[in-house]
Design a protein around this motif. Structure first.
Motif, mmCIF file in Angstrom:
data_model
loop_
_atom_site.group_PDB
_atom_site.id
_atom_site.type_symbol
_atom_site.label_atom_id
_atom_site.label_comp_id
_atom_site.label_asym_id
_atom_site.label_seq_id
_atom_site.Cartn_x
_atom_site.Cartn_y
_atom_site.Cartn_z
ATOM 1 N N MET A 1 0.839 -1.175 0.000
ATOM 2 C CA MET A 1 0.000 0.000 0.000
ATOM 3 C C MET A 1 0.890 1.247 0.000
ATOM 4 S SD MET A 1 -2.699 1.095 2.895
ATOM 5 C CE MET A 1 -4.271 1.405 2.195
ATOM 6 N N SER A 2 0.619 2.166 -0.903
ATOM 7 C CA SER A 2 1.420 3.386 -0.968
ATOM 8 C C SER A 2 1.036 4.330 0.163
ATOM 9 C CB SER A 2 1.213 4.062 -2.313
ATOM 10 O OG SER A 2 -0.150 4.420 -2.465
ATOM 11 N N ARG A 3 1.932 5.236 0.465
ATOM 12 C CA ARG A 3 1.711 6.176 1.560
ATOM 13 C C ARG A 3 0.909 7.369 1.065
ATOM 14 N NH1 ARG A 3 7.602 6.720 4.457
ATOM 15 N NH2 ARG A 3 8.054 4.516 4.522
ATOM 16 N N LYS A 10 -3.590 13.084 0.040
ATOM 17 C CA LYS A 10 -2.256 13.665 0.200
ATOM 18 C C LYS A 10 -1.204 12.575 0.078
ATOM 19 C CE LYS A 10 -3.062 17.658 3.071
ATOM 20 N NZ LYS A 10 -2.485 18.431 4.158
ATOM 21 N N LYS A 11 -0.037 12.945 -0.511
ATOM 22 C CA LYS A 11 1.056 11.999 -0.652
ATOM 23 C C LYS A 11 2.377 12.735 -0.475
ATOM 24 C CE LYS A 11 0.840 12.388 -5.642
ATOM 25 N NZ LYS A 11 0.744 11.696 -6.901
ATOM 26 N N ALA A 12 3.495 12.039 -0.620
ATOM 27 C CA ALA A 12 4.811 12.607 -0.354
ATOM 28 C C ALA A 12 5.150 13.726 -1.331
ATOM 29 C CB ALA A 12 5.870 11.520 -0.424
ATOM 30 N N ASN A 13 5.970 14.658 -0.845
ATOM 31 C CA ASN A 13 6.416 15.804 -1.624
ATOM 32 C C ASN A 13 7.914 15.664 -1.909
ATOM 33 O OD1 ASN A 13 6.409 18.399 -2.773
ATOM 34 N ND2 ASN A 13 7.046 19.312 -0.847
ATOM 35 N N ASN A 14 8.342 15.936 -3.142
ATOM 36 C CA ASN A 14 9.768 15.925 -3.472
ATOM 37 C C ASN A 14 10.421 17.192 -2.946
ATOM 38 O OD1 ASN A 14 9.775 13.496 -4.922
ATOM 39 N ND2 ASN A 14 8.941 14.540 -6.713
ATOM 40 N N SER A 15 11.586 17.026 -2.323
ATOM 41 C CA SER A 15 12.310 18.190 -1.823
ATOM 42 C C SER A 15 13.806 17.962 -1.986
ATOM 43 C CB SER A 15 11.973 18.447 -0.359
ATOM 44 O OG SER A 15 12.476 17.406 0.439
ATOM 45 N N LEU A 28 12.321 12.794 0.195
ATOM 46 C CA LEU A 28 10.864 12.897 0.226
ATOM 47 C C LEU A 28 10.399 13.437 1.568
ATOM 48 C CD1 LEU A 28 9.654 9.565 -1.422
ATOM 49 C CD2 LEU A 28 9.538 11.843 -2.378
ATOM 50 N N GLN A 29 9.405 14.296 1.526
ATOM 51 C CA GLN A 29 8.734 14.756 2.739
ATOM 52 C C GLN A 29 7.426 13.970 2.818
ATOM 53 O OE1 GLN A 29 8.340 18.909 1.860
ATOM 54 N NE2 GLN A 29 10.261 19.431 2.881
ATOM 55 N N HIS A 30 7.375 12.998 3.714
ATOM 56 C CA HIS A 30 6.207 12.128 3.812
ATOM 57 C C HIS A 30 5.074 12.801 4.580
ATOM 58 C CE1 HIS A 30 8.075 8.662 1.997
ATOM 59 N NE2 HIS A 30 9.137 8.839 2.758
#
Length: 78
Positions: A1-3, A10-15, A28-30
């Motif tokens: 299952m994906s986060r 809402k899902k992870a943000n690239n940083s 990743l900002q989870h």
């Protein structure tokens, strides 16, 4: 299952992390996800969802069935 949050999506943000020497590293900002057991009055039972803390705060204002209807989720599957 994906986060991702089952209600808000809402899902992870690239940083990018930048160190003192200005090297860049991708990360990743989870999302702050919690397994939450919520009473669903229309179904007369508890529903266990993987939701974000922001969604938990929103559930205190809205009912679960209203929030799920806006998200387009069928609570009978959970």
């Amino acid at each position: 299952m994906s986060r991702h949050c089952q209600l808000t999506g809402k899902k992870a943000n690239n940083s990018v992390t930048i160190c003192f020497s200005h090297k860049r590293h991708k990360r990743l900002q989870h999302v702050n996800l919690q397994w939450k057991r919520i009473w669903w009055p229309e179904g007369n039972r508890f529903v266990t969802l993987h939701i974000s803390t922001k969604a938990i705060k929103t559930l205190q204002k809205k009912s679960l069935s209203t929030f799920a209807k806006e998200a387009g989720i069928d609570l009978n599957k959970f």
